[in-house]
Write an enzyme that holds these catalytic residues in place. Sequence first.
Site, PDB file in Angstrom:
ATOM      1  N   ARG A 103       0.889  -1.167   0.000  1.00 48.66           N
ATOM      2  CA  ARG A 103       0.000   0.000   0.000  1.00 48.66           C
ATOM      3  C   ARG A 103       0.925   1.213   0.000  1.00 48.66           C
ATOM      4  O   ARG A 103       1.615   1.482   0.987  1.00 48.66           O
ATOM      5  CB  ARG A 103      -0.898  -0.015   1.238  1.00 48.66           C
ATOM      6  CG  ARG A 103      -1.881   1.160   1.350  1.00 48.66           C
ATOM      7  CD  ARG A 103      -2.726   0.984   2.604  1.00 48.66           C
ATOM      8  NE  ARG A 103      -3.616   2.093   2.859  1.00 48.66           N
ATOM      9  CZ  ARG A 103      -4.875   2.162   2.433  1.00 48.66           C
ATOM     10  NH1 ARG A 103      -5.372   1.171   1.720  1.00 48.66           N
ATOM     11  NH2 ARG A 103      -5.636   3.203   2.722  1.00 48.66           N
ATOM     12  N   HIS A 130      -7.110   1.419  -6.809  1.00 44.45           N
ATOM     13  CA  HIS A 130      -7.447   0.675  -5.596  1.00 44.45           C
ATOM     14  C   HIS A 130      -8.287  -0.549  -6.003  1.00 44.45           C
ATOM     15  O   HIS A 130      -9.477  -0.634  -5.700  1.00 44.45           O
ATOM     16  CB  HIS A 130      -8.218   1.572  -4.638  1.00 44.45           C
ATOM     17  CG  HIS A 130      -8.249   1.087  -3.219  1.00 44.45           C
ATOM     18  ND1 HIS A 130      -7.666  -0.096  -2.818  1.00 44.45           N
ATOM     19  CD2 HIS A 130      -8.819   1.620  -2.094  1.00 44.45           C
ATOM     20  CE1 HIS A 130      -7.859  -0.263  -1.514  1.00 44.45           C
ATOM     21  NE2 HIS A 130      -8.554   0.753  -1.061  1.00 44.45           N
ATOM     22  N   GLN A 133     -10.482  -2.766  -3.460  1.00 43.50           N
ATOM     23  CA  GLN A 133     -11.740  -2.132  -3.071  1.00 43.50           C
ATOM     24  C   GLN A 133     -12.814  -2.362  -4.123  1.00 43.50           C
ATOM     25  O   GLN A 133     -13.978  -2.632  -3.807  1.00 43.50           O
ATOM     26  CB  GLN A 133     -11.525  -0.636  -2.850  1.00 43.50           C
ATOM     27  CG  GLN A 133     -12.785   0.120  -2.456  1.00 43.50           C
ATOM     28  CD  GLN A 133     -13.289  -0.277  -1.091  1.00 43.50           C
ATOM     29  OE1 GLN A 133     -12.566  -0.203  -0.111  1.00 43.50           O
ATOM     30  NE2 GLN A 133     -14.556  -0.710  -1.011  1.00 43.50           N
ATOM     31  N   ASP A 221     -16.214   9.445  -2.554  1.00 41.63           N
ATOM     32  CA  ASP A 221     -15.000   9.210  -1.764  1.00 41.63           C
ATOM     33  C   ASP A 221     -14.654  10.510  -1.057  1.00 41.63           C
ATOM     34  O   ASP A 221     -15.218  11.581  -1.347  1.00 41.63           O
ATOM     35  CB  ASP A 221     -13.865   8.766  -2.696  1.00 41.63           C
ATOM     36  CG  ASP A 221     -12.650   8.214  -1.945  1.00 41.63           C
ATOM     37  OD1 ASP A 221     -12.760   8.001  -0.715  1.00 41.63           O
ATOM     38  OD2 ASP A 221     -11.610   8.005  -2.576  1.00 41.63           O
ATOM     39  N   CYS A 260     -16.003   3.972  -0.035  1.00 45.06           N
ATOM     40  CA  CYS A 260     -14.952   3.024   0.358  1.00 45.06           C
ATOM     41  C   CYS A 260     -14.478   3.239   1.790  1.00 45.06           C
ATOM     42  O   CYS A 260     -13.786   2.380   2.341  1.00 45.06           O
ATOM     43  CB  CYS A 260     -13.783   3.110  -0.623  1.00 45.06           C
ATOM     44  SG  CYS A 260     -12.940   4.705  -0.664  1.00 45.06           S
ATOM     45  N   ARG A 288     -14.618  -6.459   1.786  1.00 50.10           N
ATOM     46  CA  ARG A 288     -13.169  -6.404   1.575  1.00 50.10           C
ATOM     47  C   ARG A 288     -12.543  -7.725   2.028  1.00 50.10           C
ATOM     48  O   ARG A 288     -11.646  -8.262   1.377  1.00 50.10           O
ATOM     49  CB  ARG A 288     -12.555  -5.240   2.362  1.00 50.10           C
ATOM     50  CG  ARG A 288     -12.863  -3.846   1.837  1.00 50.10           C
ATOM     51  CD  ARG A 288     -12.219  -3.595   0.474  1.00 50.10           C
ATOM     52  NE  ARG A 288     -10.771  -3.738   0.519  1.00 50.10           N
ATOM     53  CZ  ARG A 288      -9.934  -2.786   0.917  1.00 50.10           C
ATOM     54  NH1 ARG A 288     -10.389  -1.609   1.316  1.00 50.10           N
ATOM     55  NH2 ARG A 288      -8.614  -2.993   0.896  1.00 50.10           N
TER      56      ARG A 288
END
Length: 301
Positions: A103, A130, A133, A221, A260, A288
């Site tokens: 990450r 991402h 996700q 987001d 998310c 997830r």
Amino acid sequence: MAELRHFLDLDRLETKTLRHILDLGAALKRGEVPVGPSLSGKTLVMIFEKPSTRTRVSFEVGIQQLGGRAVVLGENDSQLGRGETIADTARVLSRYADAIVIRTDDPKKLDDLVAYSSVPVINGLTDHSHPCQLMADIMTFEEHGGPIAGKTVAWCGDGNNMAISWIHAAVRFDFSLRLACPKELDIPPAVLGWAKDEGADVKVVRDADVAVANVDLVVTDTWVSMGDTDAEKRHRLLKPFQVNARRMALAKPDALFMHCLPAHRGEEVTDAVMDGVHSVVWDEAENRLHAQKGILAWCMG
């Protein structure tokens, strides 16, 4: 030696493979496939150059449920922060681990890790994308709204890494996507060009009301992500793109809302939407775990 199964970006994998991973994750969730110990004795090393809640916990719990173990390296836990190259780190970790999650900020670090790793690499997030996700998001939509192919999704907000992964998903899973973004925070032209070349129904609009009209799913987001230094400017530009009850009512009556997380309530989304009847954000967060178990099993199994 068999070719390594990296999970890097949705546009780098075929639809058939992505669908197989989702089906595997869903079967694990439903208990139709034994959860463990399918990865018994396997070790997953996770490199976190950015803070994480959902990514870290879901991967750590996921590998444990599959019978393996996780080693977590935070920002100050490895020599990367002291000048060691990604290439050297990849060579060393490959001797210890069966897969690596990273990450990070720069997607080049992900590519360098892949180039020098002899074990599968998983993209836990970069500033460009991402994908983990998005796998959870597709799983969640299909649990509530049936197959996503042929549906219409609206994105409201920054043309950021999540927006890019939604474009990748629109191509791979065959749904229409409307992106409402301020021009100053637009989608990278190369990504839009790729979607056009793939024949996808992906459109950028400047009016969020137009974007959400009669759609099956509304997504947003945070306005300020880790590393952004222009918070005041972003708030000013993105305020017209807030998802609130009036705007959500423009979507289909049975439309879903996703985020998310973490959410900044009262900024990109209001409490009425986050906690309302359209919201599936908690199922999305749970998935997830299940989607990533599918990714782990595919990469390492």
